[in-house]
Scaffold this active site. Structure first.
Site, PDB file in Angstrom:
ATOM      1  N   ASP A   1       6.051  22.178  29.257  1.00 10.34           N
ATOM      2  CA  ASP A   1       4.602  22.007  29.305  1.00 10.34           C
ATOM      3  C   ASP A   1       3.920  22.863  28.246  1.00 10.34           C
ATOM      4  O   ASP A   1       2.941  22.455  27.618  1.00 10.34           O
ATOM      5  CB  ASP A   1       4.071  22.369  30.696  1.00 10.34           C
ATOM      6  CG  ASP A   1       4.786  21.610  31.798  1.00 10.34           C
ATOM      7  OD1 ASP A   1       5.101  20.425  31.579  1.00 10.34           O
ATOM      8  OD2 ASP A   1       5.049  22.187  32.865  1.00 10.34           O
TER       9      ASP A   1
ATOM     10  N   GLY B   1      25.071  15.886  31.109  1.00 10.48           N
ATOM     11  CA  GLY B   1      23.962  14.939  31.167  1.00 10.48           C
ATOM     12  C   GLY B   1      23.093  14.924  29.926  1.00 10.48           C
ATOM     13  O   GLY B   1      23.374  15.605  28.934  1.00 10.48           O
TER      14      GLY B   1
ATOM     15  N   HIS C   1       4.867  21.922  37.610  1.00 10.17           N
ATOM     16  CA  HIS C   1       5.568  21.232  36.522  1.00 10.17           C
ATOM     17  C   HIS C   1       5.609  19.723  36.748  1.00 10.17           C
ATOM     18  O   HIS C   1       6.632  19.081  36.564  1.00 10.17           O
ATOM     19  CB  HIS C   1       6.994  21.799  36.394  1.00 10.17           C
ATOM     20  CG  HIS C   1       7.791  21.223  35.259  1.00 10.17           C
ATOM     21  ND1 HIS C   1       7.358  21.253  33.948  1.00 10.17           N
ATOM     22  CD2 HIS C   1       8.993  20.587  35.238  1.00 10.17           C
ATOM     23  CE1 HIS C   1       8.263  20.659  33.178  1.00 10.17           C
ATOM     24  NE2 HIS C   1       9.273  20.247  33.938  1.00 10.17           N
TER      25      HIS C   1
END
Length: 330
Positions: A151, A11, A179
């Site tokens: 983050d 992916g 998250h």
């Protein structure tokens, strides 16, 4: 010898993540697994002159078993991005099912591996993984991690104009909570070296860290989300876990963990009212050695952000647990 496995390797996140792991000198054996294209991705990466021997597997011929057997660390970016017309709930059901089934494989074929979950929504998929591992009788909270490093990377990057660091990663900025959106809480007051953010810039900076993913979605004009930066963040975290596994000390990374099973976690669970939370974690050869409580002494602004975070986080966690305990009809 370190064997790493990437589940969802074909992916948008999986391919660049696999590339970075292939170039990592700490990885001796790299196994890739996905439902399509994995042999081709593995063949392509196999031409790179680096240490790791690489193999690619599909579901047929016990591919998941071969990919996972002997793995020391498993990184899971598997899942689908939200497509036009899909609700967040639709997306949750698909990705929750994918993570559940892959973690069942981990429980069976490499129950002692470190498991690093990238698949969104992390606030729910990590509790899903925990429930699956518990049901199989192999849950070790010190070995299950939700990857929240993106983050941290965003906080370092977006605050660079205030940190003054030529290399943004030289500023250590802890990010706690979850998250997604308002569950992401950068604790700029706890950064080292310390720096000041002008009061009129603070709110916008917090929002940019919390919703930085939206910038990428908008820039890609709806054709995708953050894949390359997420791959970098996933690799950065996985590399830290591998370094700790190999005996390097002093490694601390914020990560979303099951607090009651990690030394130091109980106090944080009590303070936040939730069993899963991202905090800076000291990593060792057995995984999470200690959850570091940095919630004391935060600013009033940060206290409000944490309160908003925990309210949203509790629902996300419950949703993941409920998915396993009462699976939706197929």
């Amino acid at each position: 010898m370190v064997k790493a496995a990437v589940l969802g390797a074909s992916g948008g996140i999986g391919q660049p993540l696999s590339l970075l792991l292939k170039t990592c000198p700490l990885v001796d054996d790299l196994a890739l697994y996905d439902v399509v294209n994995t042999p081709g991705v593995a063949a392509d990466l196999s031409h790179i002159s680096s240490v790791a021997k690489i193999s690619g597997f599909l579901p047929k011929d016990d591919g998941l078993k071969h990919a996972l057997t002997g793995a020391d660390i498993v990184v899971i970016p598997a899942g689908i991005p939200r497509k036009p017309g899909m609700t967040r709930d639709d997306l949750f059901k698909v990705n929750a099912s994918i993570v559940r089934d892959l973690v069942k494989g981990i429980a069976e074929f490499c129950p002692k591996a470190f498991v690093c979950i990238i698949s969104n929504p992390v606030n729910s998929t990590v509790p899903i993984a925990a429930e699956v591992l518990k049901a199989a009788g192999v849950f070790d909270p010190r070995r299950l991690f939700g990857v929240t490093t993106l983050d941290v990377v965003r906080a370092e990057t977006f605050a660079q104009e205030f940190t003054g660091q030529k290399d943004p990663s030289k500023a250590q900025i802890p990010v706690v909570g979850g998250h997604s959106g308002e569950t992401i809480v950068p604790l700029f007051s706890k950064a080292t070296p310390a720096f000041q953010i002008p009061s009129d810039k603070y709110e916008a900076l917090i929002k940019r860290v919390q919703f930085g993913g939206d910038e990428v979605v908008k820039a890609k004009d709806g054709a995708g989300s953050a894949t390359l930066s997420m791959a970098f963040a996933g690799f950065r975290f996985a590399e830290s876990v591998i370094k700790a596994l190999k005996g390097q000390t002093g490694i601390v990374e914020p990560t979303f963990i099951y607090l009651p099973g990690v030394p130091g976690g109980d106090a944080i669970a009590k303070a936040t009212g939730t069993d899963f939370f991202s905090v800076p974690v000291s990593l060792g050869s057995g995984g999470a050695d200690k959850a570091n409580n940095i919630l004391e002494g935060v600013t009033e602004q940060e206290k409000k952000l944490i309160q908003t975070c925990t309210e949203g986080l509790k629902g996300n966690i419950e949703k993941g647990i409920e998915f396993i305990k009462n699976p939706p009809p197929k």
